[in-house]
Design an enzyme around this catalytic site. Sequence first.
Site, PDB file in Angstrom:
ATOM      1  N   HIS A  86     -68.693  -2.505  35.069  1.00 57.69           N
ATOM      2  CA  HIS A  86     -68.389  -2.342  36.499  1.00 57.69           C
ATOM      3  C   HIS A  86     -67.784  -0.970  36.795  1.00 57.69           C
ATOM      4  O   HIS A  86     -67.781  -0.539  37.946  1.00 57.69           O
ATOM      5  CB  HIS A  86     -67.561  -3.509  37.049  1.00 57.69           C
ATOM      6  CG  HIS A  86     -66.091  -3.484  36.737  1.00 57.69           C
ATOM      7  ND1 HIS A  86     -65.520  -4.200  35.712  1.00 57.69           N
ATOM      8  CD2 HIS A  86     -65.061  -2.855  37.349  1.00 57.69           C
ATOM      9  CE1 HIS A  86     -64.216  -4.009  35.697  1.00 57.69           C
ATOM     10  NE2 HIS A  86     -63.906  -3.198  36.683  1.00 57.69           N
ATOM     11  N   ASP A 222     -68.915  -7.012  29.882  1.00 56.46           N
ATOM     12  CA  ASP A 222     -68.598  -5.957  30.845  1.00 56.46           C
ATOM     13  C   ASP A 222     -68.309  -4.600  30.185  1.00 56.46           C
ATOM     14  O   ASP A 222     -67.174  -4.138  30.156  1.00 56.46           O
ATOM     15  CB  ASP A 222     -67.393  -6.405  31.691  1.00 56.46           C
ATOM     16  CG  ASP A 222     -67.261  -5.608  32.976  1.00 56.46           C
ATOM     17  OD1 ASP A 222     -67.893  -4.542  33.093  1.00 56.46           O
ATOM     18  OD2 ASP A 222     -66.507  -6.048  33.873  1.00 56.46           O
ATOM     19  N   SER A 652     -59.086  -1.365  34.097  1.00 58.99           N
ATOM     20  CA  SER A 652     -60.423  -1.726  33.655  1.00 58.99           C
ATOM     21  C   SER A 652     -60.956  -0.651  32.747  1.00 58.99           C
ATOM     22  O   SER A 652     -60.856   0.535  33.056  1.00 58.99           O
ATOM     23  CB  SER A 652     -61.357  -1.888  34.841  1.00 58.99           C
ATOM     24  OG  SER A 652     -61.231  -3.182  35.325  1.00 58.99           O
TER      25      SER A 652
END
Length: 717
Positions: A86, A222, A652
Amino acid sequence: MKKLFSSILFSLLIAVHLLHADEGMWIPMLLDQFNIDIMHREGFRLTAEDIYSINRASMKDAVVIFGGGCTAELISPDGLLITNHHCGYRSIQRHSTLEHDYLTNGFWAMSREEELPNPGLTVTFLKRMEDVTERILGKVNDTMSEEERDRVVREESRKIEQEATHGTGLKAVVKPFYMGNQYFLLVQKVYRDVRLVGAPPSAIGKFGGDTDNWMWPRHTGDFSLFRIYAGKDNEPAGYAADNQPYHPDYFFPISLKGVHPGDFTMIIGYPGSTYEYVPSYHLKMLVEDIYPKLIDIRTKKLDIINAGMNSDPKIRIQYAAKNAGLSNSWKCWKGEIRGLNKLNAIQKKQDYEYRFLQWTHEDPQRKSKYGALLAEYRKLYPEYSRYLLASDYINEVFFRYGAEAVNLAHYFTPLVEMTEQRADKDQINREVEALKSRCKSFFRDYNKPVDEKLFGAGVRMYVVNMPREFYPLALLSWQGKTGKYMEHVYGKTMFADSAKVFDLLDGFSAASVKKLQKDPAYALAVDVKRLYDDKIEPELRRLRVEKKRLDRLYMAAQLAFNKGKHLYPDANFTMRVTYGKIRGYEPRDAVDYRFQTTLNGVMEKDNPAIYDYHVPEKLKELYRNKDYGPYGEKGRLPVCFIATNHTTGGNSGSPVIDANGYLVGVNFDRAWEGVMSDLMFNPSQCRNISLDIRYALFLIDKYAGAGYLLREMKLIR
Ligand code: ARG
Ligand code: ASP
């Protein structure tokens, strides 16, 4: 007996202490002073110097800011980076077309020549940091107005930044910590040639989509891979085909040994912002006023976008990144409300404030300094909330997150002003060119029917939820005829039609200005901007200045009130270290969540009828053959795990590091029951979610057939 009692008391104290050992985002430079003993007690086997050092290579040299809001880490001596899918999403999307749909099918460079450049994408290293509090605060005093103080701080910061970087090609920023009670200088190095190396298909990298987002148990792969390139001297350089892979001072060895409950984990990364020290009024404002309204309007918008995406694969690509962005905070707000309510957070803050107030009254000096703070906050918040909501709403309906054509029109106002003020030709031409490139990327991802619906829904909600004094002029004059007005705007505007906009830009002249001004979307954009500039921004600025002053004082007061405890500063997108343990949790009565998910769970979720759960055939085949190689454990393939590390947006892509300093995972999310950790941490519910590095290696090796990439990594078996 007495002895027994005191030892019980002692272990209770320890227990309380340990419960909270996981909360906190710590300053890497100060670990030695405040954290390393606790970290050792929790299992860490290396030194503070191994994490942050300015004298030798350390872990901090392998952690970068990726783009504008994520973290990534180096995993090879040749500049190979891993971050989240992402985080790489925009770059992957920009390389995707219906013919080469990397978003859907994944992308794997099979040699360095095939790696794809991403203009505009940068990575930023931290070279060093330095406490500059004395220098900054030495320049201000309590008699200064907030504006004056701000100006002096800014000036001194610029000076420090210039001194730190003069003639070096480095970048520097001075940032406030503890709400401006402390200042640090951060010296950075920015690399500008960052190429895409690999990304799994969305069906893996975004598996579970927005349905599983912010949730555990999670099965998302991810991650994506990039490579940093440098000039021949290993220094930053703009993109050039013959740039060389960058050789970092440090990169993380990767452990194949996995994680187990109770294991120490540490995360180094760039948490964006937290609000741990705000007064109860702030929580009340979010939970009762702001979040519910924003959730409502986003629900409408997401319904519209989702319907569009489900109706047409082209719209799916065009709106994928926009949808992910809108949906991400929408869902987080919902989780935060629940989490805060369950924690009884407002009440907890109020109790704390009561004790705080008593403490201020114990001492006349304290009382005069801090005694009125909470009362001032109480007065400020209703007003602040009102203007903040108006500003957020304008953004949701007309600007950044709102109707796209109106937002685009808004970018044309400087051109109109320049032309009216007869700016010189070159300047105007440059502006026209800049707009052309903006329009090019805008229309690539634009669908008029979707946007028209977004506009319609937004305007209808605006009229209902905003007081009349915050109506833009156009809405006032079409009042009672909102439906007609909406047809008028989208029926007439050029900003929903690429050919018309390019026509105007290609033949731009003074006469074009008239045409722009007659355009209803342009007129609306101007109205809204005027409303914002005249009625909202000045008030918001005034309130923010006032709030900033209160925040600084309240933080100073809280530091004194909590003397003996070391409080961590709120996140501010500077490098932080957080540590905790691998641990499951109990989200609700009688439900126990375990710490790890496996590929078996991916197959359990498989459902070809639902886009988010459509498992690729090749992955199913690998699963059937159980060909996990060195990546499996006891016949299963680990996918994700959770731990008690205190993280937030920006973390992240951060490396998850074990007790030996090896990479075991890549952080990418938090679990739903704990997303209020930005405002209040709950040790029993707050969990960060990471990708097990073995799943990434498995995918690179067995799924993508890009095993050649593993040869440049250092694997610990
Ligand atoms: N919730 C995670 C974070 O805040 C992941 C978001 C991306 N994933 C998504 N399905 N939108 O960034
Ligand atoms: N998913 C977040 C990010 O993109 C991380 C988090 O909020 O926990 O940074």
